[in-house]
Design an enzyme around this catalytic site. Structure first.
Site, PDB file in Angstrom:
ATOM      1  CG  HIS A  66      -2.107   0.867   1.131  1.00 13.14           C
ATOM      2  ND1 HIS A  66      -2.050   2.157   0.628  1.00 13.14           N
ATOM      3  CD2 HIS A  66      -3.407   0.649   1.447  1.00 13.14           C
ATOM      4  CE1 HIS A  66      -3.259   2.684   0.653  1.00 13.14           C
ATOM      5  NE2 HIS A  66      -4.100   1.783   1.133  1.00 13.14           N
TER       6      HIS A  66
ATOM      7  CG  HIS B  70      -6.745  -6.245 -12.069  1.00 13.16           C
ATOM      8  ND1 HIS B  70      -8.084  -6.571 -12.113  1.00 13.16           N
ATOM      9  CD2 HIS B  70      -6.679  -4.894 -12.193  1.00 13.16           C
ATOM     10  CE1 HIS B  70      -8.792  -5.468 -12.244  1.00 13.16           C
ATOM     11  NE2 HIS B  70      -7.965  -4.441 -12.305  1.00 13.16           N
TER      12      HIS B  70
END
Length: 475
Positions: free
Chosen positions: A271, A360
């Site tokens: 993150h 993804h």
């Protein structure tokens, strides 16, 4: 001997170095032991062991204690029993021509448009974007957004969400024959739509889950939230033995291993939201006309690249074989010592650690960049491109449609490792690595059930148009 063969030989020697040394040593020890007599054993006992009990006893006790401590504290295995991908009804299919027609009708009916918008150039621009996106003519859209004018109401959003979540879970329960009341932990993820009562409460109500179920509702976590949910479930299952539900059924019960498809090996979450550019590169908000949408900043490419690099740097040491770690270390030290003479670090070959990749399907550019940077072959990203073409960008669920594709092709064999990597707003990059517990077959009612033989498709990089390329059916 080619460079590829030399590298494979090097990889084999380094990876199996312990075995190559251990077996000859074992043979030597076994040969000497076979020549020992009863008198030799008595002599060993009376001359050494009997006089060193004070040393041997604590050593034995320490060994037993260490073994018990390891067994008691080691992480509980997490098994993927089954998962389900939703297949929308055929009337929700959205071909490029259908989408363009809706664009035109909506724009034509917009009272705020000016005369300059009558020019068809904007329509040509949108068509080029559609054709070069990597999407095919069989993707799907919500019923409300396929109407003219679009039905953008709260009720329409709830209807769409319930249709997808409940539909996928019904299929999951039918395939596994699991009683919903056996579920101990429930996690529901939806980035954009988060009503009250929550979506997790909706699932509890629909399937009548037990009153002490631990339910979680993830919102606003972006396209990488699927891996976040897995990591959350893995953390929760450290304290209890139970079955866990998302749109995939996980379990940490040893008895579920035999019926499970995969075992979770690693999860790595990165993150970079502490950086302002990372935090603001994907944002939901209103434009100057008050219309709500999601905006992407010009920094998103750099932000995504930096975040992916950090994630891979953390995951690499966990999964790469010793041979690749050694090569990277050598080039790292060489660059530190010689600087300008060594221009680039060695890029590890992740195909020596992972058999299948689920990247993804957030867009054609995302797949292209990761294919190039990881040194992957076209077949390694085939599942991602096929998922984007057939179903479009399905957000956090795209990596599961890709896994279903690999299974439908019959490529998942026992012991194979699969790497799921997803990107999301914030900015986040999350990875999950699984190992197959058997030769995994496609699930009943797989989303690829009726179209797998039409894939992969070959997409023209210039025009974006695609043509079906079938190679030996399911090959």
């Amino acid at each position: 001997m080619t460079s590829v063969n030399v590298k494979l030989l090097y990889h084999y020697v380094i990876t199996n170095f312990f075995n190559l040394c251990f077996f000859p040593l074992t043979a030597i020890v076994a040969g000497k032991a076979s020549r020992l007599t009863i008198d030799d054993l008595h002599h060993l006992y009376y001359s050494y062991l009997q006089h060193n009990l004070i040393t041997i006893a604590p050593l034995f006790a320490f060994t037993v204690f260490g073994s018990v401590l390891y067994i008691a504290t080691r992480p509980k295995p997490v098994y993927l029993v089954e998962y389900s991908c939703y297949l929308p009804p055929t009337h929700c299919r959205s071909s490029i021509s259908k989408v363009m027609d809706i664009f035109y009708q909506v724009r034509k009916a917009d009272p705020s448009r000016n005369g300059a918008c009558d020019d068809s150039s904007w329509l040509d621009f949108l068509r080029k974007i559609q054709e070069r996106s990597g999407l095919g003519d069989e993707t799907y859209g919500p019923e409300g957004l396929l109407q003219v004018p679009p039905r953008k109401t709260f009720a329409a959003a709830r209807e769409e969400t319930e249709q997808v979540i409940i539909g996928a879970l019904k299929n999951l329960f039918e395939n596994t024959k699991v009683n919903p009341k056996d579920i101990g932990i429930l996690v529901v993820n939806s980035s954009m739509f988060n009503p009250t009562p929550s979506l997790s409460a909706m699932v509890v109500n629909t399937f009548k889950l037990r009153s002490n179920v631990r339910s979680f509702n993830l919102g606003g976590m972006g396209c990488s939230a699927g891996v976040i949910a897995i990591d959350l479930l893995r953390t929760c299952c450290m304290s209890i033995k139970t079955r866990m539900l998302l749109c995939y059924l996980l379990s940490n019960k040893p008895g579920d291993r035999r019926r499970s498809k995969y075992e979770l090996v690693h999860t790595v979450r990165t993150h970079t939201g502490a950086d302002d550019k990372s935090f603001r590169c994907v944002q939901q908000g209103d434009d100057e006309n008050g219309k709500t949408g999601v905006s992407l900043s010009k920094d998103i490419t750099d932000v995504a690249g930096r975040t992916v690099k950090k994630n891979i740097a953390t995951l690499g040491p966990l999964i790469l074989p010793l041979s690749e770690k050694l090569l990277f270390f050598v080039t790292f030290m060489a660059k530190k010592l010689f600087k300008d003479k060594v221009k680039h670090y060695y890029v590890p070959d992740f195909k020596l650690a992972v058999d299948h990749f689920c990247i993804h399907a957030g867009g054609r550019a995302v797949i292209d960049v990761l294919e190039k940077n990881l040194g992957l072959a076209p077949i390694d990203v085939e599942a991602s491109r096929s998922t984007l073409h057939r179903f479009g960008n399905t957000s956090s669920s795209s990596i599961w449609y890709e896994l279903a594709y690999i299974e439908a092709k019959g490529r998942m064999e026992k012991g194979n490792k699969v790497w799921q990597i997803a990107l999301g707003s914030g900015f986040k990059c999350n990875s999950a690595v699984w190992v197959a517990l058997s030769n995994v077959k496609a699930s009943t009612n797989s989303p690829w059930e009726h179209c797998i033989d039409r894939y992969p498709v070959k997409i023209d990089s210039d025009s974006g148009k695609s043509e079906t390329r079938v190679q030996n059916g399911r090959s």
